[in-house]
Enzyme design. Sequence first.
Site, PDB file in Angstrom:
ATOM      1  N   GLY A 119     -56.980  48.617 -47.597  1.00 39.06           N
ATOM      2  CA  GLY A 119     -56.013  47.895 -46.776  1.00 39.06           C
ATOM      3  C   GLY A 119     -55.345  48.815 -45.777  1.00 39.06           C
ATOM      4  O   GLY A 119     -55.399  50.041 -45.891  1.00 39.06           O
ATOM      5  N   ALA A 122     -48.546  48.472 -41.181  1.00 36.17           N
ATOM      6  CA  ALA A 122     -47.670  49.254 -40.315  1.00 36.17           C
ATOM      7  C   ALA A 122     -47.262  50.568 -40.972  1.00 36.17           C
ATOM      8  O   ALA A 122     -46.988  51.557 -40.305  1.00 36.17           O
ATOM      9  CB  ALA A 122     -46.432  48.434 -39.964  1.00 36.17           C
ATOM     10  N   GLY A 124     -49.173  52.398 -42.975  1.00 35.04           N
ATOM     11  CA  GLY A 124     -50.291  53.316 -43.118  1.00 35.04           C
ATOM     12  C   GLY A 124     -51.427  52.664 -43.878  1.00 35.04           C
ATOM     13  O   GLY A 124     -51.551  51.434 -43.899  1.00 35.04           O
ATOM     14  N   LYS A 140     -50.707  54.140 -51.533  1.00 40.92           N
ATOM     15  CA  LYS A 140     -50.253  53.824 -50.178  1.00 40.92           C
ATOM     16  C   LYS A 140     -49.797  55.115 -49.511  1.00 40.92           C
ATOM     17  O   LYS A 140     -48.870  55.778 -49.982  1.00 40.92           O
ATOM     18  CB  LYS A 140     -49.109  52.806 -50.225  1.00 40.92           C
ATOM     19  CG  LYS A 140     -48.637  52.378 -48.840  1.00 40.92           C
ATOM     20  CD  LYS A 140     -47.733  51.151 -48.910  1.00 40.92           C
ATOM     21  CE  LYS A 140     -46.347  51.475 -49.393  1.00 40.92           C
ATOM     22  NZ  LYS A 140     -45.433  50.315 -49.270  1.00 40.92           N
ATOM     23  N   ASP A 236     -37.580  41.761 -47.350  1.00 43.85           N
ATOM     24  CA  ASP A 236     -38.846  41.602 -46.621  1.00 43.85           C
ATOM     25  C   ASP A 236     -39.829  40.735 -47.410  1.00 43.85           C
ATOM     26  O   ASP A 236     -40.986  41.109 -47.602  1.00 43.85           O
ATOM     27  CB  ASP A 236     -39.457  42.973 -46.319  1.00 43.85           C
ATOM     28  CG  ASP A 236     -40.462  42.925 -45.171  1.00 43.85           C
ATOM     29  OD1 ASP A 236     -40.445  41.937 -44.410  1.00 43.85           O
ATOM     30  OD2 ASP A 236     -41.270  43.867 -45.037  1.00 43.85           O
TER      31      ASP A 236
END
Length: 427
Positions: A119, A122, A124, A140, A236
């Site tokens: 994946g 924004a 990274g 991630k 978010d």
Amino acid sequence: MKAKSSGLIVGISIGVVIGALLAIIGLLCFRFHRKRSQIGNSSSRRAATIPIRANGADSCTVLSDSSIGTESSRTSVHNGVSSWFGGPRKSHVVAASGILEYPYKDIQKATSNFTSTIGKGAFGSVYKAQMSTGETVAVKVLATDSKQGEKEFHTEVMLLGRLHHRNLVNLVGYCAEKGQHMLIYVYMSKGSLSSHLYSEKHELLSWNLRVQIALDVARGLEYLHDGAVPPVIHRDIKSSNILLDESMGARVADFGLSREDMINRNASNIQGTFGYLDPEYISTRAFTKKSDVYSFGVLLFELIAGRNPLQGLLELVELAALNTGGQVGWEEIADSRLDGNFDEQELNDMAALAHKCINRSPRKRPAMRDTVQVLSHILKTRHNKKHHKRSKSDVVITIGQSDRQSSMNSEHRRVESMDSIADSVDV
């Protein structure tokens, strides 16, 4: 002779003056050093008394947003705990957050030198990693030019060190070496909710699954708002931040923008994803738990309609609300790909809840615990209907079997009677 005597006196005087100056300088240096030592000791005492906040069975040292923003990323943790991103490094050292710290070389090997990409966003890239223990995880890696800065990275590590719930993605470790910032999560094999709603690679999400996913997310947010100490505002919530495990259970992810409710309720800059943002937050810069409730309402409509805010979701909802009055008739916005395979009552109940969540007045929005109750009731009603139908079918089968058995018995008696008549005739 007289000249020699005068020179001797001058020399002695100069020596005395120099000696006095040196003594004064030495005294000043001693006092300055002593004062610095006292300040250092005082700071150490203050650092040693940082309160430890307990969250249920879990406890860890928690730094506030203000301390994360102002303290150096190499601040040492006292009492023998490893340093925060600095100092001597050991393999899998427990950090101040209670999250394991992994060496860069271990992550590099586990991701096949960062080639196993699964994946990108924004923040990274995300890589699938096979750890030496056999555990599969997702790594991630924060891009150097990412809008999510080091502060967000620290926030996520510190928050997830104390937040544990079955509907939150578990952070198992981090790495901060060689100028890289990496977060290591439990691997969620089914990917994000958004990929299932919009990618043709996945099978269509059934209505039953959509309701269950909504309840899972609601439970995760309820824990953040009412179960965490202090409460946490996610800030978010969106379909790409909802991840699905092997059994399609949903978990809330990405806590980079999250804040403890008691620490910071105002932001200088608007952060989040447009379309999911609370209008009240946009106008006042003040975010509360009800800001998460608004985003959750948008997510509910996304599950119902199968489209996101960039595809005109909220405009569609506003038009439908004029006809429905916010209560019934929401079937017109149902995802066309469902082809009518949904329970109308469930859809209307869920849409009515979503409509309350996106009310422009935060005070009129329900709390997350109320959304959990509504969604739980929908599933409970469904279960009762199925159980009732099953019971009725069992009764029908029993009656049918009883009738057939009675008929067979009558036929058996009739045959026996005919046999006895035949026997008597023969006699």
